[in-house]
Design an enzyme around this catalytic site. Structure first.
Site: not given
Ligand SMILES: NC(=O)c1ccc[n+]([C@@H]2O[C@H](COP(=O)([O-])OP(=O)(O)OC[C@H]3O[C@@H](n4cnc5c(N)ncnc54)[C@H](O)[C@@H]3O)[C@@H](O)[C@H]2O)c1
Length: 346
Positions: A83-84, A127, A153, A220
């Site tokens: 998860l980092a 993501s 990202y 969202r």
């Protein structure tokens, strides 16, 4: 339930375990009787968020630091939750090289060490905003992806999935790639690069107007962190998840303007809202995910309503306000949401 008892006495490595989602995951794992090893450099996580429970070993360090990697993999974790990450969009626009190092090279190293030490499974925190771009039809389904991403990202989070696929096909590492959508909940400390919900709550509790980047009609798919953690526990234990990518979302849309009003009302903030310029990379008017695949594969069933989730989050803010204020260290003009104001001030 079987997938929960699976974790008893298992050795689990969680990178990013001091973060918003990781800290919640680690707490659940420890409660289920797992031996949890956390690797986190506290670059965005905070040490007081790390659950101090029996069976939790916290190693402070960078996932790019070989010595720290050797230290945590010396424990021979059976399951790795990676998860980092360098979080998130605006941060990567400001620091694209660090983003590539942490999210690209960092993920590659974690995969290498997992193969070398014989980990049974590798769960990668993917993501939703990084895979589908802004042109995909709604609700977003796993088979559709975009090559036109709007931040470093998004590129490096997709890269992580691609590396996972390579390790799955080439080395037989059992990877799983859940794609999270707009997580929120207790454990996420507000900050310059953080998500809209913690930052809105933070400003509202300080009595400041909430800055809306756009018209407020944008939506969202906000997902309560407890539901994401449940999806992760299923992803780590259930066989049909292996090799798969699937959305972990709520399957519901919320408009940003409604979110702002809800938070102002729940916190008694009278300062209202204000509109600021939309960020250039913020190209998605609506986000809504299909959760059919996660339901089918792992029985994912997010049960927290938005009202409940928001209440838990605000309660957590109230209980931890002093520590949150100290950790957040940013004023209303120092958020990625209101960047142009920062520029003017300078
Ligand atoms: N929060 C969301 O809405 C969301 C959505 C999609 C995907 N994700 C992914 O889920 C994961 C967790 O997200 P989060 O919201 O908990 O973020 P977070 O920033 O709260 O947690 C990430 C943690 O990783 C740590 N970290 C960062 N760089 C590191 C490094 N080089 N070495 C060691 N530790 C490092 C941070 O200190 C932090 O504690 C991330 O991989 C993120 O990309 C999150």
């Amino acid at each position: 339930m079987e997938y929960l008892s699976f974790y008893k006495d298992k050795k689990i490595l969680v990178t990013g375990g001091a973060g918003a989602i990781g800290s919640n995951l680690c707490r659940r794992l420890a409660e289920l009787g797992a031996k949890v090893i956390i690797l986190d450099d506290l670059s965005s996580g905070v040490s007081w968020n790390v659950p101090s429970l029996p069976g939790v070993l916290f190693v402070e360090g960078d996932i790019l630091d070989e010595i720290k990697l050797k230290r945590v993999f010396f424990e021979r974790p059976q399951i790795v939750f990676h998860l980092a990450a360098f979080f998130a969009n605006q941060n990567s626009v400001d620091h694209p090289e660090r983003d590539l190092m942490v999210n690209g090279m960092g993920t590659l190293r974690l995969l290498e060490y997992s193969v070398l030490t014989g980990a049974d499974r590798f769960i990668y925190a993917s993501s939703g905003c990084s895979i589908y771009g802004s042109e995909s039809p709604l609700p977003l389904r796993e088979e559709f992806m975009s090559m036109h991403l709007s931040t470093p990202y998004q590129i490096t989070k997709m890269l992580g999935e691609l590396y996972c696929n390579f390790f799955y096909h080439h080395y037989g590492l059992k990877v799983v790639k859940p794609r999270f959508f707009n997580s929120y909940g207790p454990g996420e400390v507000p900050g310059q690069y953080r998500n809209v919900i913690p930052n809105f709550i933070y400003w509202a509790m300080k009595g400041l107007p909430l800055p809306i980047t756009g018209t407020g009609e944008e939506t969202r798919d906000f997902t309560y962190v407890g539901d994401i953690v449940d999806g992760l526990l299923r992803a780590g234990a259930i066989e049909s998840a292996v090799g798969q990518e699937f959305n972990l979302a709520s399957g519901k849309e919320t408009r940003i303007i409604d979110l702002a009003h809800m938070i102002n009302e729940a916190t008694g903030n009278k300062a209202g809202i204000r509109f600021v310029q939309r960020r250039k990379w913020d190209t998605k008017d609506r986000l809504l995910a299909s959760i059919d695949r996660a339901r089918e594969l792992i029985g994912y069933n997010p049960g927290t309503t938005f009202e409940e989730g928001l209440k838990h989050t605000i309660d957590w803010f109230k209980e931890n306000w002093d520590k949150i204020e100290e950790a957040a260290k940013f004023g209303p003009g120092v958020s990625s949401a209101v960047r142009e104001i920062v520029v003017k001030v300078k």
